[in-house]
Design an enzyme around this catalytic site. Structure first.
Site, PDB file in Angstrom:
ATOM      1  N   ASP A   1      -2.191   7.911   3.992  1.00  0.00           N
ATOM      2  CA  ASP A   1      -1.634   7.773   5.394  1.00  0.00           C
ATOM      3  C   ASP A   1      -1.582   8.669   6.052  1.00  0.00           C
ATOM      4  OD1 ASP A   1      -1.302   4.835   4.491  1.00  0.00           O
ATOM      5  OD2 ASP A   1       0.778   5.155   4.011  1.00  0.00           O
TER       6      ASP A   1
ATOM      7  N   GLY B   1      -0.385   2.828   0.202  1.00  0.00           N
ATOM      8  CA  GLY B   1      -1.163   1.878  -0.351  1.00  0.00           C
ATOM      9  C   GLY B   1      -0.045   0.812  -1.072  1.00  0.00           C
TER      10      GLY B   1
ATOM     11  N   ALA C   1      -0.278   1.658  -4.897  1.00  0.00           N
ATOM     12  CA  ALA C   1       0.268   3.081  -5.356  1.00  0.00           C
ATOM     13  C   ALA C   1       1.780   2.917  -5.206  1.00  0.00           C
ATOM     14  CB  ALA C   1      -0.221   4.065  -4.457  1.00  0.00           C
ATOM     15  N   ASN C   2       2.394   2.425  -4.024  1.00  0.00           N
ATOM     16  CA  ASN C   2       3.749   1.926  -4.053  1.00  0.00           C
ATOM     17  C   ASN C   2       4.267   1.240  -4.978  1.00  0.00           C
ATOM     18  OD1 ASN C   2       3.566   3.228  -1.291  1.00  0.00           O
ATOM     19  ND2 ASN C   2       3.569   1.504  -0.468  1.00  0.00           N
TER      20      ASN C   2
ATOM     21  N   ASN D   1       6.642 -12.837   0.710  1.00  0.00           N
ATOM     22  CA  ASN D   1       7.929 -12.735   1.560  1.00  0.00           C
ATOM     23  C   ASN D   1       7.769 -14.206   2.060  1.00  0.00           C
ATOM     24  OD1 ASN D   1       6.216 -12.504   3.616  1.00  0.00           O
ATOM     25  ND2 ASN D   1       6.522 -10.347   4.032  1.00  0.00           N
TER      26      ASN D   1
ATOM     27  N   VAL E   1      13.415 -12.409   1.188  1.00  0.00           N
ATOM     28  CA  VAL E   1      13.585 -12.771   2.735  1.00  0.00           C
ATOM     29  C   VAL E   1      14.391 -11.649   3.351  1.00  0.00           C
ATOM     30  CG1 VAL E   1      13.526 -15.282   2.537  1.00  0.00           C
ATOM     31  CG2 VAL E   1      15.441 -14.129   1.928  1.00  0.00           C
TER      32      VAL E   1
ATOM     33  N   ASP F   1      16.608  -8.530   4.489  1.00  0.00           N
ATOM     34  CA  ASP F   1      18.122  -8.179   4.046  1.00  0.00           C
ATOM     35  C   ASP F   1      19.018  -9.288   3.628  1.00  0.00           C
ATOM     36  OD1 ASP F   1      18.231  -9.520   6.432  1.00  0.00           O
ATOM     37  OD2 ASP F   1      18.972  -7.809   7.575  1.00  0.00           O
TER      38      ASP F   1
ATOM     39  N   ALA G   1       7.545   0.149   2.289  1.00  0.00           N
ATOM     40  CA  ALA G   1       7.660   0.317   0.754  1.00  0.00           C
ATOM     41  C   ALA G   1       8.935  -0.615   0.226  1.00  0.00           C
ATOM     42  CB  ALA G   1       7.398   1.825   0.388  1.00  0.00           C
ATOM     43  N   ALA G   2       9.572  -1.100   1.158  1.00  0.00           N
ATOM     44  CA  ALA G   2      10.792  -1.962   0.444  1.00  0.00           C
ATOM     45  C   ALA G   2      10.137  -3.081  -0.465  1.00  0.00           C
ATOM     46  CB  ALA G   2      11.610  -2.578   1.682  1.00  0.00           C
ATOM     47  N   GLY G   3       9.216  -3.860   0.033  1.00  0.00           N
ATOM     48  CA  GLY G   3       8.710  -4.900  -0.719  1.00  0.00           C
ATOM     49  C   GLY G   3       7.939  -4.275  -1.990  1.00  0.00           C
ATOM     50  N   ASP G   4       7.115  -3.291  -1.825  1.00  0.00           N
ATOM     51  CA  ASP G   4       6.331  -2.727  -3.073  1.00  0.00           C
ATOM     52  C   ASP G   4       7.420  -2.278  -4.082  1.00  0.00           C
ATOM     53  OD1 ASP G   4       4.153  -3.396  -1.651  1.00  0.00           O
ATOM     54  OD2 ASP G   4       4.050  -1.546  -0.608  1.00  0.00           O
TER      55      ASP G   4
ATOM     56  N   THR H   1      15.496   2.218  -1.128  1.00  0.00           N
ATOM     57  CA  THR H   1      14.351   2.476  -0.526  1.00  0.00           C
ATOM     58  C   THR H   1      14.510   2.538   1.039  1.00  0.00           C
ATOM     59  OG1 THR H   1      12.859   2.038  -2.205  1.00  0.00           O
ATOM     60  CG2 THR H   1      12.067   1.898   0.028  1.00  0.00           C
TER      61      THR H   1
END
Length: 305
Positions: free
Chosen positions: A14, A40, A43-44, A185, A222, A224, A250-253, A284
């Site tokens: 990035d 990516g 990677a995360n 999500n 979903v 927060d 990267a929160a979801g990852d 994160t």
């Protein structure tokens, strides 16, 4: 017990250009600064799994360029096995250029490169790696045909498969039948089922639709608000931990990688693993960046004693 996790996914460098405001068509502007970072979804997720204690390996593809070596070195720093990262002679390493203005608004341009050039044939070289795993994760920043080949091998060897259908795209034929747990999500889930996610009843309706597709286990994140889970044995909603979010990158990852480090192969502890994953992602979002924001297991345990 330490889970052995294999991540099949994307590797992107990035490049973020920090600017005062977005350029108008035809306008040339100056960037105040530039930063490069490893990224990516693949990677995360791998880094999140490794930092939560999983023995982690990566299946992916980079170009024969400095960015490819940059990504491999980034994974190595977290102790991730990179022996199954292929080098593509024709395509460059995946990358993203991010324009970030003073108000926090961004525009992102992604070059799939070597990630999108992956072919199912390379999975055959990783059969022994998959055979030794507990969990195999994949997402949609690499071709679904490659994921299908890997998941078929996983099911042959009794490995649990986790699919993160992001970016949102319809599943190719056969992929649902070899997916043990799908983790979208709310937007991705609605895209796949056609049922908008608004409350627990609509989440249950999404679960029914996924079951009809052939996927018996579901987690819908979903943001927060928290996460909904559904298995043949149980279902429920786990609220998120309330924190002040600075950067949701990267929160979801992080959630998926942390989840994979804790979950049993038979998914019997799905609620406990989900709760741990939410703790990880809550840390994160309080930090800036992708890889630098992902916490270690010790940090998670210290934060939530």
């Amino acid at each position: 017990m330490t889970n052995k996790v294999v991540v099949l996914g994307s590797l992107n460098v990035d490049t973020t250009l920090h600017i005062a405001q977005m350029p108008k068509p035809g306008e040339t502007i100056s960037a105040k600064s530039k930063t490069n970072s490893a990224g990516g979804k693949g990677a995360n997720q791998a880094v999140a799994a490794a930092r939560s204690g999983a023995t982690t390996s990566f299946i992916g593809q980079v170009g024969r360029d400095s960015n490819g070596q940059f990504m491999i070195d980034a994974l190595k720093r977290d102790g991730i096995n990179v022996d199954h990262i292929n080098v593509d002679e024709a395509d460059g390493t995946g990358s993203a250029v991010i324009l970030l203005d003073e108000h926090g608004q961004n525009s992102i341009m992604v070059y799939g490169g070597a990630n999108q050039a992956m072919k199912p044939a390379i999975i055959a070289d990783s059969e022994s790696l998959i055979d030794g795993a507990d969990i195999l994760i994949s997402e949609f920043e690499t071709p679904q045909e490659v994921t299908l080949a890997a998941f078929k091998l996983a099911k042959k060897h009794g490995v649990t498969t986790i699919l993160n259908p992001a970016p949102a795209s319809q599943l190719i034929a056969g992929l649902a039948e070899v997916t043990d747990l799908i983790v979208p999500n709310e937007t991705e889930s609605a895209s796949l089922t056609g049922i908008e996610v608004t409350d627990t009843a609509s989440m249950a309706a999404n679960a029914d639709k996924f079951t009809k597709m052939g996927i018996k286990n579901l987690i819908i994140t979903v943001g927060d608000r928290g996460a909904y889970y559904h298995t043949p044995a149980d279902d429920g909603f786990v609220p998120a931990f309330k924190v002040h979010a600075r950067d949701t990158t990267a929160a979801g990852d992080t959630f998926i990688g942390a989840l994979s480090s804790q979950i049993n192969k038979d998914l019997s502890n799905i609620e406990d693993a989900l709760t741990y994953a939410q703790k990880a992602s809550s840390i994160t979002v309080q930090r800036l960046g992708a890889l630098p924001s992902i916490p270690t297991k010790q940090e998670i345990e210290n934060e939530y004693k």
